[in-house]
Write a protein that holds these residues in place. Sequence first.
Motif, mmCIF file in Angstrom:
data_model
loop_
_atom_site.group_PDB
_atom_site.id
_atom_site.type_symbol
_atom_site.label_atom_id
_atom_site.label_comp_id
_atom_site.label_asym_id
_atom_site.label_seq_id
_atom_site.Cartn_x
_atom_site.Cartn_y
_atom_site.Cartn_z
ATOM 1 N N VAL A 57 0.863 -1.184 0.000
ATOM 2 C CA VAL A 57 0.000 0.000 0.000
ATOM 3 C C VAL A 57 0.899 1.232 0.000
ATOM 4 O O VAL A 57 1.780 1.374 0.847
ATOM 5 N N LEU A 58 0.664 2.133 -0.974
ATOM 6 C CA LEU A 58 1.469 3.343 -1.109
ATOM 7 C C LEU A 58 0.675 4.563 -0.647
ATOM 8 O O LEU A 58 -0.478 4.755 -1.029
ATOM 9 N N GLU A 59 1.322 5.359 0.185
ATOM 10 C CA GLU A 59 0.698 6.607 0.648
ATOM 11 C C GLU A 59 1.672 7.747 0.363
ATOM 12 O O GLU A 59 2.758 7.814 0.946
ATOM 13 N N GLU A 60 1.287 8.642 -0.542
ATOM 14 C CA GLU A 60 2.160 9.755 -0.897
ATOM 15 C C GLU A 60 2.071 10.856 0.147
ATOM 16 O O GLU A 60 1.000 11.154 0.672
ATOM 17 N N VAL A 61 3.226 11.440 0.454
ATOM 18 C CA VAL A 61 3.286 12.579 1.359
ATOM 19 C C VAL A 61 4.011 13.705 0.628
ATOM 20 O O VAL A 61 4.710 13.482 -0.357
ATOM 21 N N HIS A 62 3.836 14.932 1.125
ATOM 22 C CA HIS A 62 4.405 16.091 0.442
ATOM 23 C C HIS A 62 5.195 16.938 1.441
ATOM 24 O O HIS A 62 5.005 16.870 2.649
ATOM 25 N N ASP A 63 6.089 17.732 0.860
ATOM 26 C CA ASP A 63 6.914 18.665 1.633
ATOM 27 C C ASP A 63 7.748 17.949 2.703
ATOM 28 O O ASP A 63 7.523 18.150 3.898
ATOM 29 N N PRO A 64 8.754 17.201 2.329
ATOM 30 C CA PRO A 64 9.179 16.955 0.953
ATOM 31 C C PRO A 64 8.378 15.832 0.314
ATOM 32 O O PRO A 64 7.665 15.095 1.002
ATOM 33 N N GLU A 65 8.537 15.711 -1.030
ATOM 34 C CA GLU A 65 7.833 14.664 -1.749
ATOM 35 C C GLU A 65 8.379 13.303 -1.339
ATOM 36 O O GLU A 65 9.594 13.096 -1.268
ATOM 37 N N GLY A 66 7.495 12.379 -1.081
ATOM 38 C CA GLY A 66 7.930 11.046 -0.692
ATOM 39 C C GLY A 66 6.748 10.107 -0.589
ATOM 40 O O GLY A 66 5.603 10.470 -0.882
ATOM 41 N N THR A 67 7.025 8.881 -0.170
ATOM 42 C CA THR A 67 5.997 7.844 -0.090
ATOM 43 C C THR A 67 6.234 6.991 1.147
ATOM 44 O O THR A 67 7.376 6.660 1.472
ATOM 45 N N ILE A 68 5.171 6.633 1.802
ATOM 46 C CA ILE A 68 5.218 5.622 2.860
ATOM 47 C C ILE A 68 4.741 4.315 2.238
ATOM 48 O O ILE A 68 3.643 4.251 1.683
ATOM 49 N N LEU A 69 5.579 3.303 2.296
ATOM 50 C CA LEU A 69 5.248 2.001 1.724
ATOM 51 C C LEU A 69 4.911 1.051 2.861
ATOM 52 O O LEU A 69 5.755 0.756 3.709
ATOM 53 N N THR A 70 3.674 0.597 2.878
ATOM 54 C CA THR A 70 3.212 -0.311 3.926
ATOM 55 C C THR A 70 2.863 -1.658 3.302
ATOM 56 O O THR A 70 2.207 -1.712 2.261
ATOM 57 N N PHE A 71 3.312 -2.726 3.945
ATOM 58 C CA PHE A 71 2.974 -4.076 3.492
ATOM 59 C C PHE A 71 1.960 -4.676 4.459
ATOM 60 O O PHE A 71 2.240 -4.833 5.654
ATOM 61 N N GLU A 72 0.781 -4.957 3.919
ATOM 62 C CA GLU A 72 -0.242 -5.656 4.701
ATOM 63 C C GLU A 72 -0.034 -7.149 4.503
ATOM 64 O O GLU A 72 -0.116 -7.650 3.374
ATOM 65 N N ILE A 73 0.241 -7.846 5.600
ATOM 66 C CA ILE A 73 0.690 -9.239 5.521
ATOM 67 C C ILE A 73 -0.220 -10.149 6.344
ATOM 68 O O ILE A 73 -0.549 -9.839 7.494
#
Length: 224
Positions: free
Chosen positions: A90-106
Amino acid sequence: LYSLGRFQEISVDASNLDGGVALRYDLVPVHNVQQIEFRGNLGLRKSALRDAVTSAFGRAPAASRASSVAEMLQGYYFDRGYLAAAIRPVLEEVHDPEGTILTFEIEAGARAHVENVRVDGEPGRPRDQFLKQIHADPGRPYERVEVQRRLTEYIEELRRDGRFEARGVHRIVSQSDDGRTVDLAVTIDQGPEVTVRYEGDPLPNDRLEELVPVRREGSVDIDI
């Protein structure tokens, strides 16, 4: 703009403007993964999962590789006995700075246990003792990497005893529908017991090992 490495997509649009042309650049920033999380019924330690991801993809993999990371984790779970693990990135984009939180649902599910084992070949010691040594005895949780590691150590023992062409592999023959049990086949070939004899002028033992590497190569081929 591409050479900056900051954008994953760039599109350019031109439109007429009084006395000239108006150019519009639409830039989609690269969203590198800033943070990796794991949630659900993991079965394995988070630290081990994180180490596996960073070892294969680095500390900040591109968000576009999320499915590849999930595929790697699927194999990681399988090798440790979780044959039916379900993994969803599951990808969640964040801003300032640009980036992504990558979560694995297992959902790891149940870990498989060894039920039946077929041994092809002669291991050179009692069957039960051999299977226990390589962690493939019935009733034990199945971990492919651990079984293969211990089997490799056993082969090295044989080679130290002069059986330089010893070979050993194992594989899953079948597994239950729910992934809770597996049947294994272990194939062992001790190879011939070999004596290496040198005649003529003496050489240091370390030079002989280097010049005639039968132990290292696992072969007594005449070319070696």
